[in-house]
Design a protein around this motif. Structure first.
Motif, PDB file in Angstrom:
ATOM      1  N   TYR A  81       0.827  -1.207   0.000  1.00  0.00           N
ATOM      2  CA  TYR A  81       0.000   0.000   0.000  1.00  0.00           C
ATOM      3  C   TYR A  81       0.865   1.262   0.000  1.00  0.00           C
ATOM      4  O   TYR A  81       0.568   2.235  -0.688  1.00  0.00           O
ATOM      5  CB  TYR A  81      -0.929  -0.002   1.219  1.00  0.00           C
ATOM      6  N   HIS A  82       1.939   1.243   0.780  1.00  0.00           N
ATOM      7  CA  HIS A  82       2.814   2.412   0.909  1.00  0.00           C
ATOM      8  C   HIS A  82       3.955   2.411  -0.116  1.00  0.00           C
ATOM      9  O   HIS A  82       4.815   3.281  -0.058  1.00  0.00           O
ATOM     10  CB  HIS A  82       3.391   2.492   2.321  1.00  0.00           C
ATOM     11  N   LEU A  83       3.942   1.417  -1.033  1.00  0.00           N
ATOM     12  CA  LEU A  83       5.016   1.281  -2.027  1.00  0.00           C
ATOM     13  C   LEU A  83       6.374   1.387  -1.332  1.00  0.00           C
ATOM     14  O   LEU A  83       7.213   2.223  -1.646  1.00  0.00           O
ATOM     15  CB  LEU A  83       4.887   2.343  -3.125  1.00  0.00           C
ATOM     16  N   ALA A  84       6.563   0.512  -0.373  1.00  0.00           N
ATOM     17  CA  ALA A  84       7.683   0.588   0.567  1.00  0.00           C
ATOM     18  C   ALA A  84       9.040   0.636  -0.114  1.00  0.00           C
ATOM     19  O   ALA A  84       9.293  -0.074  -1.083  1.00  0.00           O
ATOM     20  CB  ALA A  84       7.632  -0.612   1.503  1.00  0.00           C
ATOM     21  N   LYS A  85       9.891   1.483   0.415  1.00  0.00           N
ATOM     22  CA  LYS A  85      11.308   1.539   0.062  1.00  0.00           C
ATOM     23  C   LYS A  85      12.067   0.903   1.219  1.00  0.00           C
ATOM     24  O   LYS A  85      11.653   0.986   2.378  1.00  0.00           O
ATOM     25  CB  LYS A  85      11.767   2.982  -0.140  1.00  0.00           C
ATOM     26  N   GLY A  86      13.194   0.293   0.922  1.00  0.00           N
ATOM     27  CA  GLY A  86      13.935  -0.507   1.893  1.00  0.00           C
ATOM     28  C   GLY A  86      14.172   0.123   3.247  1.00  0.00           C
ATOM     29  O   GLY A  86      13.798  -0.436   4.273  1.00  0.00           O
ATOM     30  N   ASN A  87      14.774   1.309   3.283  1.00  0.00           N
ATOM     31  CA  ASN A  87      15.119   1.896   4.584  1.00  0.00           C
ATOM     32  C   ASN A  87      13.883   2.366   5.354  1.00  0.00           C
ATOM     33  O   ASN A  87      13.819   2.247   6.575  1.00  0.00           O
ATOM     34  CB  ASN A  87      16.126   3.041   4.419  1.00  0.00           C
ATOM     35  N   ILE A  88      12.882   2.883   4.667  1.00  0.00           N
ATOM     36  CA  ILE A  88      11.647   3.306   5.342  1.00  0.00           C
ATOM     37  C   ILE A  88      10.898   2.086   5.869  1.00  0.00           C
ATOM     38  O   ILE A  88      10.391   2.092   6.994  1.00  0.00           O
ATOM     39  CB  ILE A  88      10.764   4.141   4.391  1.00  0.00           C
TER      40      ILE A  88
END
Length: 199
Positions: A81-88
């Motif tokens: 849903y949040h189109l996650a990026k690795g560090n976040i």
């Protein structure tokens, strides 16, 4: 960080404790299986028999296995849903108390499979059936008993619909005369213009 993705409820905290207690290799296989099947609408990642085996493998109760699978699915759904990026993504998991070695499991699997999962979710339809095939015939009625020179052309359009399992479940036949087909075509053109404007 703009917002927290996960609210640390009692059930989430319990599941995090279970996740932190699982050996990394086993957690990797478990999380990968859930991630690979998460986009399927009505399918569970594990059968009932497999869930029974998970109870034995992880020394958990039936309700704990169910909670674990639900929370892992929830973690993946929020990442999509949040189109996650690795560090976040890693920060979000750290906030709820997941240990660093387990965070590495989630982030590495997301890096590998996340784009595929997101694409599956984008393609997933809200409608229970989708158009699969289109066939058509043109029929011309050339005469009737009272009108010898009558021409009544009509088109027969057959639409094959499939469900989420890609099995054709229904065929619908529509019959159009010239003006009905022209009106239908104009409506399809309007829909196409709106879709083009959104892309």
């Amino acid at each position: 960080m703009s917002q927290q993705w996960y609210t640390l409820t009692k059930s989430l905290a319990s599941a995090v404790d279970i996740i932190n207690a699982i050996e990394v290799g086993k957690l990797t296989r478990l999380c990968k299986r859930v991630l690979e099947t998460i986009h399927l609408k009505n399918d569970k990642a594990f059968t009932s028999e497999e869930e029974d085996k998970l109870q034995l493998a992880f020394d958990l109760s039936s309700s704990e296995v169910e909670l674990l699978l639900e929370i892992i699915s929830f973690i993946w759904e929020q990442a999509a849903y949040h189109l996650a990026k690795g560090n976040i993504f890693a920060q979000q998991l750290s906030i709820i108390g997941i240990h660093e070695d387990k965070i590495e499991v989630f982030t590495s699997l997301w890096k590998e499979l996340g784009p595929i999962v997101i694409e599956h979710f984008r393609k997933r339809s809200l409608a229970p059936k989708q158009l699969d095939t289109i066939k058509w015939n043109l029929n011309v009625e050339v005469a009737q008993a009272k009108r010898i020179k009558l021409k009544a052309p009509n088109a027969i359009v057959e639409l094959g619909l499939d469900n989420a399992d890609n099995k054709i479940t229904e065929k619908i036949q529509l019959q159009f005369d010239h003006s009905q087909l022209y009106s239908f075509f104009n409506q399809l053109e309007a829909i196409q213009l709106h879709l083009d404007a959104l892309n």
